[in-house]
Design a protein around this motif. Structure first.
Motif, short mmCIF file in Angstrom:
data_model
loop_
_atom_site.label_atom_id
_atom_site.label_comp_id
_atom_site.label_asym_id
_atom_site.label_seq_id
_atom_site.Cartn_x
_atom_site.Cartn_y
_atom_site.Cartn_z
N LEU A 51 50.80 40.46 43.77
CA LEU A 51 50.14 39.63 44.78
C LEU A 51 50.95 39.61 46.07
CD1 LEU A 51 48.84 36.55 42.78
CD2 LEU A 51 47.48 38.26 43.94
N GLU A 52 52.27 39.56 45.92
CA GLU A 52 53.11 39.48 47.12
C GLU A 52 53.09 40.77 47.92
OE1 GLU A 52 56.90 38.19 45.74
OE2 GLU A 52 56.11 36.21 45.19
N ARG A 53 52.73 41.84 47.25
CA ARG A 53 52.66 43.13 47.94
C ARG A 53 51.49 43.19 48.91
NH1 ARG A 53 53.39 47.02 43.15
NH2 ARG A 53 51.14 46.90 43.17
N ILE A 54 50.46 42.35 48.67
CA ILE A 54 49.23 42.46 49.45
C ILE A 54 49.49 42.07 50.89
CG2 ILE A 54 46.88 41.59 49.72
CD1 ILE A 54 46.84 41.06 46.74
N ASP A 55 49.12 42.94 51.79
CA ASP A 55 49.24 42.61 53.21
C ASP A 55 47.97 43.11 53.88
OD1 ASP A 55 50.06 42.01 55.75
OD2 ASP A 55 51.16 43.89 56.00
N ILE A 56 47.04 42.20 54.09
CA ILE A 56 45.76 42.58 54.66
C ILE A 56 45.33 41.45 55.58
CG2 ILE A 56 44.44 41.56 52.75
CD1 ILE A 56 42.36 43.73 53.07
N ASP A 57 44.42 41.73 56.51
CA ASP A 57 44.04 40.68 57.45
C ASP A 57 43.23 39.58 56.78
OD1 ASP A 57 41.97 42.35 56.97
OD2 ASP A 57 41.30 42.54 59.04
N GLY A 58 42.40 39.96 55.80
CA GLY A 58 41.59 38.91 55.20
C GLY A 58 41.26 39.13 53.74
N ILE A 59 41.16 38.03 52.99
CA ILE A 59 40.72 38.07 51.60
C ILE A 59 39.47 37.22 51.54
CG2 ILE A 59 41.27 37.39 49.24
CD1 ILE A 59 43.19 39.44 49.97
N LEU A 60 38.32 37.82 51.26
CA LEU A 60 37.08 37.05 51.25
C LEU A 60 36.54 36.85 49.85
CD1 LEU A 60 35.27 38.56 54.35
CD2 LEU A 60 36.65 36.50 54.19
N GLU A 61 37.05 37.62 48.90
CA GLU A 61 36.52 37.52 47.55
C GLU A 61 37.59 38.01 46.60
OE1 GLU A 61 33.88 37.22 44.32
OE2 GLU A 61 34.97 39.04 44.74
N THR A 62 37.50 37.62 45.32
CA THR A 62 38.51 38.08 44.38
C THR A 62 38.48 39.60 44.20
OG1 THR A 62 36.92 37.26 42.78
CG2 THR A 62 38.98 36.07 42.97
N GLY A 63 37.34 40.20 44.55
CA GLY A 63 37.25 41.65 44.46
C GLY A 63 38.31 42.35 45.30
N TYR A 64 38.65 41.77 46.45
CA TYR A 64 39.71 42.34 47.29
C TYR A 64 41.01 42.40 46.49
CZ TYR A 64 37.04 41.46 51.67
OH TYR A 64 36.13 41.44 52.66
N ILE A 65 41.33 41.23 45.89
CA ILE A 65 42.60 41.13 45.17
C ILE A 65 42.59 42.07 43.97
CG2 ILE A 65 44.00 39.57 43.78
CD1 ILE A 65 43.34 37.38 45.66
N GLU A 66 41.43 42.11 43.28
CA GLU A 66 41.31 42.97 42.11
C GLU A 66 41.70 44.41 42.46
OE1 GLU A 66 37.52 42.64 40.23
OE2 GLU A 66 37.79 44.49 39.09
N GLU A 67 41.18 44.88 43.59
CA GLU A 67 41.48 46.27 43.95
C GLU A 67 42.94 46.47 44.33
OE1 GLU A 67 38.82 48.27 46.62
OE2 GLU A 67 37.10 47.31 45.71
N PHE A 68 43.56 45.40 44.83
CA PHE A 68 44.95 45.55 45.23
C PHE A 68 45.91 45.53 44.05
CE2 PHE A 68 43.75 44.36 49.63
CZ PHE A 68 44.43 45.38 50.28
N ILE A 69 45.53 44.86 42.96
CA ILE A 69 46.52 44.67 41.90
C ILE A 69 46.20 45.42 40.62
CG2 ILE A 69 47.19 42.40 42.80
CD1 ILE A 69 45.62 41.12 40.60
N GLU A 70 45.10 46.18 40.56
CA GLU A 70 44.78 46.85 39.30
C GLU A 70 45.69 48.05 39.08
OE1 GLU A 70 40.67 47.78 39.62
OE2 GLU A 70 40.96 49.18 41.24
N ASP A 71 45.70 48.52 37.85
CA ASP A 71 46.63 49.60 37.49
C ASP A 71 46.13 50.97 37.91
OD1 ASP A 71 47.29 47.30 35.77
OD2 ASP A 71 48.79 48.66 34.95
N GLU A 72 44.85 51.23 37.65
CA GLU A 72 44.31 52.57 37.92
C GLU A 72 43.21 52.46 38.96
OE1 GLU A 72 45.00 55.61 36.76
OE2 GLU A 72 46.63 54.94 35.45
#
Lengths: 371, 551
Positions: free
Chosen positions: B238-259
């Motif tokens: 989560l701390e790695r994420i650096d983006i202008d905006g998070i509007l939905e959990t889908g954003y986070i999902e794509e940033f933290i998934e394995d594959e």
């Protein structure tokens, strides 16, 4: 959280079952029946016993060198030069083995389901799949096998049960009509198949919990042995020894003959379907073992990459090394068996004897250097 | 919980080592503007920062404290509780002098402190020293209170904005089970979870993501059950994420998934608090994001996507049956068209004779090979599905009718497609709707096209090649260190995969995910009818609870 890429003894157990059953279920019965006739099932039991002996040899070696594969400790036992030569021989043996399986696989598919398709297509595709799985590692192969294992066993048992109404156990009589000689002759091909258990020697350092390995290996042999004896009995009972030896793939024909209620028929499609997955596992594990061995032998530390050249060698060889299925059968019987015996039984036995005489064991400092 | 938000508010500009909560603030202004004692200067600075935005309200009043002082209130229209603003803030301030005299607060020095301690009737009050801090907070619904001559401002928490009511989630309906679903407000969502798990061990950590949106993100887990290694990994990612905006959990999902390249969803999402609570109790970690009703559950395994919350509320017998149906649905969606192509094109002899005859009769006069036929129908169906989905409901029905008539009747009558093909496509479509989680209905829906291609070129062998490739892929991916196919492969406890055993038999948490604290039931009891009381037996002395009550 880091992937160590090791498999558990439980995974090893069913992996070895799939590997041995992969080709034996379809190809072995007629080979054995040619020699041993109605006593084929006795040959089968002797073959399993041979498998146990070999497993004992390989496991004794593994106990001496728990963190090394056969290719690695052959150098420790025989010295650098001889060890390297033997290591190369082992790699070639693995390649030859995989070569035969790949070709058998292609031949069967052409024969059984797609007569109009060139064999090249099957061989290339299955090797591509094998490279994909093999580069992903032994753990992934083992997990894939776990997915396909239950359906495979269910299908095999289902065939036995459904075919049982055509069985005539009288076909198995008389026992030992011509003395023990044909039985022993029939044992020879089974030894080559059950000897595949020797693969454990190559995978040994990739298995966690080494204390459990012997148990898992012996159980794998018991399961495969049980199924194969059942298969042999079923084939003999369903046909007679005469036709069992003449039909190339008696188990498949047995499935083909099942007709129930005018609707359940052509179960051979199901058998081939599920068989593709087992042989895929088998081809992949041999490819993996060859890549692992080549990697350890050469010291390149490029195991993933080595799958590609190995597959590139395998594909054209598998397509062209024999012209047709008859020649393949002849090759397997005349040329390959001696090589396979040497690879499966000769090499480990030699290594164990020399190791016992020279008192070689794994040294703990050495162990780190190897890793 | 609010305190935790406020804690973050308290130090938005201090360069913290943890970094995560602050990533949003960096980059804008590295030099912070302190609040000046001159009110007008502050107003100018703020107006300069926010530009023409009309939703920020500046209200100046005169307050009698030690002397008449100008007080400036700044807040965002629509994010504050206006009733409380007038009764709790404006009124006491305007009547300030009187109150102060009554309560004897005149002797104190700091007029801001006086306001905080004696005047305003607001629960949460903090102080801010810079304009940046003030601006950050008023966008979260805080009211900033400036006073002339003071280089500090008070932040009053009167946050209130329009919420949707807690409603039954439309995507995950159940016949039996709770009917509440998450809404778009994070604080309500965390309270819904908290209401289900009333334990001090339930931890809800907040952080803020999105350089511009400053979105609140909550990481929930149960201390002592969740695996600390996985938790650390979640925080790290989560701390790695650096983006202008998070509007939905889908954003986070794509940033933290394995594959990232896999079609298969590796993180579970749900809008049901009960599913999140169940996940937390199994040792999973939940991520909730402000502004969306969807929560993430980590780690996720394949089997989880073919389970419905109802499996656990209804009796296990039906749960087992429904799970079998869903596994079948997954398989049918993936392979029905390709098996049809393989069987009709390459292996008609494998069909039972009568069936093969009728299929062949139906295909008579059809101008396309089976592959083209299947592709045509699948494409039409995808079109209809998409068209029906995005339209307002009445139009959607029309699309349905048109689709049914066009596909079901006209195409077959015109002899363009065989009736068997229509059945196959319809079955595959219905099967895809039987998969309970939409994100798991996507992979087979997409993968069936390459499968059809393989079937058209290589028959059953092609289908098997496709299945093997998919299995190898599934076996190779992991979700936060947990193999995706577990507990099928590597084999673990199968009590809650295809099977769902009785609750009293699920003594341990799911393997690998719950391994940090595997015991779910300390004293498992299988229910049974009351045993006959033998005459010699001791008379009933009450249960343990009764005895405790007596004590």
């Amino acid at each position: 959280m880091k992937d160590e890429g090791k498999i558990s003894p439980a995974q090893l157990r069913i992996l070895m079952v799939t590997i041995i059953l992969g080709t034996t279920v379809l190809f072995m019965p007629s080979l054995v029946a040619t020699a041993a006739r109605q006593d084929s099932w006795l040959s089968m039991i002797l073959g399993v016993a041979g498998g146990y002996l070999e497993a004992a040899v390989v496991l004794a070696l593994g106990k001496r060198f728990p963190n090394q594969s056969m290719v690695q400790y052959s150098e420790a036992i025989l010295g650098k030069f001889l060890g390297k030569i033997l290591g190369l021989a082992m790699i070639l043996y693995l390649i030859l083995f995989d070569l035969i399986i790949v070709r058998e696989f292609g031949e069967l598919l052409v024969l059984a389901i797609m007569p109009a398709t060139p064999i090249t297509v099957f061989i290339v595709l299955i090797l591509l799949l094998a490279v994909y799985a093999s580069t992903a590692g032994l753990e992934v192969i083992a997990r894939t096998n776990e997915v396909f294992f239950a359906p495979t066993i269910v299908v095999i048992l289902l065939i036995f049960i459904l075919a049982a109404k055509d069985f005539d156990l009288g076909n198995l009589l008389p026992v030992l009509e011509n003395g023990p000689a044909p039985v022993l002759k029939g044992t020879l091909p089974t030894l080559a198949f059950f000897g595949e258990i020797g693969l454990v020697g190559f995978l040994y350092p990739k298995i966690n919990n080494p204390g459990q390995i012997p148990k898992a290996t012996y159980q794998a042999l018991a399961i495969t042995g049980g199924i194969m004896v059942m298969d042999m009995v079923a084939v003999l009972a369903a046909f007679n020894p005469e036709s069992a030896s003449r039909i190339i793939l008696p188990t498949l024909v047995m499935a083909k003959n099942i007709r129930i209620a005018q609707f359940i028929e052509h179960l051979e499609a199901l058998v081939v379907f599920i068989w593709i997955s087992s042989v895929f596992i088998k081809i992949t594990v041999f490819l993996y073992a060859a890549a692992l061995a080549a990697n350890q032998w050469s010291g390149l530390n490029r195991q993933r990459f080595l799958n590609w050249p190995l597959a590139a060698i395998l594909a054209p060889l598998a397509i062209y090394f024999v012209p047709n299925s008859l020649a393949l059968a002849k090759f397997i019987e005349k040329t390959s068996f001696p090589v396979l015996y040497a690879g499966e039984i000769g090499i480990p036995l030699l290594l164990l004897i020399v190791a016992a005489i020279r008192g070689k064991r794994e040294v703990s400092g050495h162990e780190k250097a190897q890793k | 919980m609010l305190k935790k938000i406020l804690k973050l508010f308290g130090r938005p500009s201090s360069p913290s080592k943890k970094g995560s909560a602050q990533t949003g603030n960096q980059g804008h202004n590295t030099v912070l503007t302190p609040i000046s004692p001159d009110l007008q200067g502050n107003v100018l600075e703020m107006r300069h920062r926010i530009g023409q935005s009309g939703d920020i309200v500046f209200r100046t009043i005169l307050v009698q404290i030690d002397r008449p002082r100008q007080v400036l209130l700044v807040y965002t229209e629509g994010l504050v509780d206006k009733t409380l603003l007038s009764t709790g803030v404006l009124k006491p301030l305007l009547l300030g002098a009187q109150t102060l005299r009554q309560r004897g607060g005149i002797g104190r020095k700091d007029p801001l402190e006086k306001i905080r301690d004696l005047l305003v009737a607001v629960g949460e009050v903090t102080e801010a020293a810079t304009i940046d801090e003030v601006l950050n907070n008023i966008f979260f619904g805080m009211i900033a209170l400036f006073m002339e001559g003071m280089d500090k401002a008070l932040l009053l928490n009167l946050v209130l904005w329009e919420d949707r009511a807690v409603d039954e989630p439309e995507t995950e309906t159940v016949v039996r089970g709770p009917r509440e679903g998450f809404i778009e407000t994070l604080r309500v969502n965390t309270s819904l979870v908290r209401r289900k798990i009333r334990s001090p061990h339930l931890r809800i950590e907040f952080l803020r993501l999105g350089r511009i949106t400053h979105t609140d993100v909550a990481v929930a887990y149960i201390d002592g059950i969740a695996n600390p290694e996985i938790l650390a990994e979640v925080r790290r990612r989560l701390e790695r994420i650096d983006i202008d905006g998070i509007l939905e959990t889908g954003y986070i999902e794509e940033f933290i998934e394995d594959e990232p390249y896999s079609v298969f969803p590796q993180i579970f999402h749900t809008e049901r608090p009960d599913v999140v609570a169940a996940g937390l109790l199994e040792g999973r970690i939940a991520i909730l994001v402000d502004g969306t009703p969807f929560a993430l559950l980590i780690p996720a395994v394949f089997a989880q996507f073919l389970q419905s919350p109802e499996d656990y509320y209804e009796r296990p017998h039906i749960a087992v049956w429904l799970r079998l149906v869903r596994y079948g649905a997954f398989f049918i969606t993936l392979t029905a068209p390709s098996l049809y192509i393989a069987l009709t094109t390459f292996h008609p002899e494998m069909l039972p004779t009568a069936l093969a005859m009728s299929v062949a009769a139906g295909r008579e006069g059809v101008p396309f090979p089976a592959f083209m036929e299947a592709l045509l129908m699948e494409a039409t169906f995808e079109l209809l599905r998409e068209a029906g989905l995005r339209l307002p409901k009445p139009f959607g029905q029309v699309v349905g009718i048109v689709g049914a008539i066009v596909i079901g009747e006209a195409v077959v009558r015109a002899g363009i497609v065989s009736p068997a093909m229509v059945i196959i496509v319809a079955i595959a479509a219905i099967a895809s709707f039987a998969i309970p989680v939409f994100s798991m209905a996507i992979p087979p829906r997409l993968l069936k096209f390459p499968m059809m291609f393989l079937a058209a070129s290589l028959g059953l062998f092609g289908v098997m090649v496709g299945l093997i490739a998919i299995t190898v892929h599934l076996a190779s991916i992991r979700s936060f260190g947990v193999p995706y196919l577990s507990p099928i492969a590597p084999r673990g406890s199968m009590k809650d995969v295809v099977l769902r055993t009785f609750w009293w038999a699920m003594i341990r948490r799911p393997p690998l995910i719950g391994k940090y604290n595997p015991t779910r039931q300390r004293h498992p009891v299988r229910p049974h009818p009351p045993r006959e009381i033998q005459p010699q037996e001791k008379p009933f002395q009450g249960t343990r609870g009764d005895r405790q009550n007596e004590r």
